[in-house]
Scaffold this active site. Structure first.
Site, short mmCIF file in Angstrom:
data_model
loop_
_atom_site.label_atom_id
_atom_site.label_comp_id
_atom_site.label_asym_id
_atom_site.label_seq_id
_atom_site.Cartn_x
_atom_site.Cartn_y
_atom_site.Cartn_z
CB CYS A 52 -0.93 -0.04 1.11
SG CYS A 52 -2.09 -1.44 1.42
CG HIS A 69 -0.38 3.27 3.95
ND1 HIS A 69 -1.06 2.26 3.73
CD2 HIS A 69 0.28 3.02 5.45
CE1 HIS A 69 -0.74 1.39 4.60
NE2 HIS A 69 0.18 1.85 5.62
#
Length: 502
Positions: A85, A141
């Site tokens: 991510c 993120h």
């Protein structure tokens, strides 16, 4: 005047804004800015090619993604820059490779390194050129940007999006008790499931979106990221007794270099062997598919609101996923690999200047989104960006493209993907090579065969020349090599350590 109107508009609807937004570029060219297209930027977490436009699973139902694909261009060979991510999203939003920034792990926030304090993100670039910028859900993120730094990144922030609510107790007791690694029917209603609130906020925003200046709205959904929860009606789309499981080979790891396992050495996501033993492979596949259909519905709610806003014809819609996800292939679940299942992602663009119903087979990168959106909206393209604009392919999906797609996972580990080949080189020099056209499941590693040496040599010239060390503060699924010893999350891996199969 434009700034004052926007602040008044935001105040009326109770939105958090940054009143010090940099609008000097728009003030210098207000008429040009007003004529530029809007951007609706939709990010989906952990979504592999199990969507209708990519046909990665024969039973998947994604009617809203299907409809979006009919309106625009689907990139059938699009790949992330990192199968994790934080580095993937950092790359998308900065236009820089992980091997350039040193962001390889779940931490840190990229601006913690002074080299990038002033590097403009995609949000900032559009903001500087007269766009009103807003974000909700998981776009950066989770937890990033830090709350104190948000006003510098975008004008307006909606809900963050949380992986909640959750049942009182996990449904599945996995070998690693991580609370998010779970799947099952929960909750009863869509309204109580995470991501519904993100779609609601975005839809409300679109119905009231600015009319007197262009806007950039980013919407980040977390499904089908674990926990794979969705209400029963989404599970009912995939009856368990008729469920198709992905093709998996028992000996799929037999021809892999040992270093390949180091990239996903010990993770909370369970291995395929455990799923089989516990009778959880089919339930997980079903839960993943249910989660995909649930998030497709949320995307549809947002797209419907865009139509209701009256601005759909002048809005460029971009839908992408940060990376793929394994569901048993290569013996694992999760991401953190340089294989097709982990790197290939949905990427669809639709709107002004985009060919309707187009399908592009050229290898492209998420890294290309920053320059593509800048060019599509008539903005200058920052010289530091490492991607290449996709505008020629948006106009003609069969247009030529010379570059392959490159994915990096931790320092020194890279995959090069062309229309036919996937070449992987690891930090210890070991290799994999797949003829993806003849072997779409990547079951046959050809790297050791001498006749493929010229192909490997040609593909290797695209490997990044720079392998930046991990940024200070890097942590979370970090693999490094020190004095020839691989170190996974701070612990050395010995040559005789068995591959974790749980």
């Amino acid at each position: 005047m434009a700034r004052q109107k926007m602040i008044q508009w935001a105040a009326v609807f109770g939105l958090w804004v940054c009143t010090g937004a940099e609008l000097s570029a728009a003030e210098r060219e207000p008429q040009a800015a007003a004529q530029r297209p809007n951007v609706l930027f939709i990010a989906i977490d952990d979504l592999n090619d199990w969507v209708g436009p990519l046909a990665g699973h024969p039973q998947v139902q994604t009617p809203h993604l299907d409809a979006l694909a009919r309106r625009g261009v689907t990139f059938t060979n699009a790949h992330c820059q990192s199968p994790l991510c934080n580095p993937s999203r950092t790359s998308v939003l900065t236009g820089l490779r992980p091997s350039t920034t040193g962001v390889y792990a779940l931490a840190p926030w990229f601006r913690s390194d002074g080299r990038f304090r002033d590097h403009p993100t995609l949000f900032q670039w559009f903001r500087r050129h007269g766009y009103w910028t807003a974000s909700t859900g998981k776009v950066f993120h989770g937890g990033y940007p830090p709350r104190a730094e948000r006003p510098q990144e975008a004008d307006e922030w909606g809900p963050d999006g949380r992986l909640a609510s959750r049942p009182p107790k996990k449904f599945v007791q996995t070998p690693d008790p991580h609370p998010l690694v779970d799947w099952g029917i929960f909750p009863e209603k869509d309204e109580d499931c995470f991501d519904h609130d993100i779609a609601t906020w975005a839809a409300d925003w679109l119905r009231k979106a600015p009319q007197d200046k262009p806007w950039f709205l980013a919407v980040g959904f977390q499904h089908p990221h674990v926990p794979c929860y969705a209400p029963k009606k989404w599970f009912d789309l995939y009856p368990e007794d008729r469920l198709v499981l992905p093709p998996v080979r028992e000996d799929d790891r037999a021809d892999l270099p040992r270093f390949a396992s180091y990239l996903h050495w010990k993770l909370p996501e369970p291995r395929w062997k455990w799923l089989q033993q516990a009778g959880q492979w089919k339930p997980l596949v079903r839960a993943y598919l249910a989660s995909v259909s649930f998030v497709d519905h949320q995307v549809g709610r947002v797209l419907q609101a865009l139509q209701q806003s009256g601005q759909a014809e002048r809005t460029l819609v971009v839908l992408w996923s940060d990376h793929g996800w394994h569901l048993g292939e290569k013996g694992i679940t999760g991401k953190n690999t340089l294989w097709e299942r982990s790197t290939r992602v949905p990427l669809i663009l639709a709107g002004p200047g985009v060919a309707a119903g187009g399908r592009c087979q050229r290898p492209v990168e998420l890294l290309d989104l920053y320059p593509t959106l800048a060019e599509s909206c008539g903005l200058p393209v920052p010289s530091a960006l490492e991607g290449v604009s996709l505008v020629p392919l948006l106009k003609d999906p069969r247009a030529p493209r010379q570059r392959p797609a490159i994915t990096t996972h931790n320092p020194g580990n890279h995959a090069v993907r062309t229309e036919r080949w996937r070449y992987i080189r690891y930090a210890d020099g070991s290799e994999e090579l797949y003829d993806v056209q003849a072997d779409p499941h990547e079951w046959h590693n050809l790297a050791a065969q001498e006749r493929y040496e010229p192909i490997k040599k040609e593909l290797a010239r695209w490997l990044p020349r720079n392998d930046a060390p991990p940024m200070r503060g890097s942590a979370g699924r970090l693999l490094i090599v020190e004095n020839g010893v691989p170190i996974w999350e701070g612990r050395p891996i010995r040559p005789d350590d068995p591959f974790p199969d749980q």
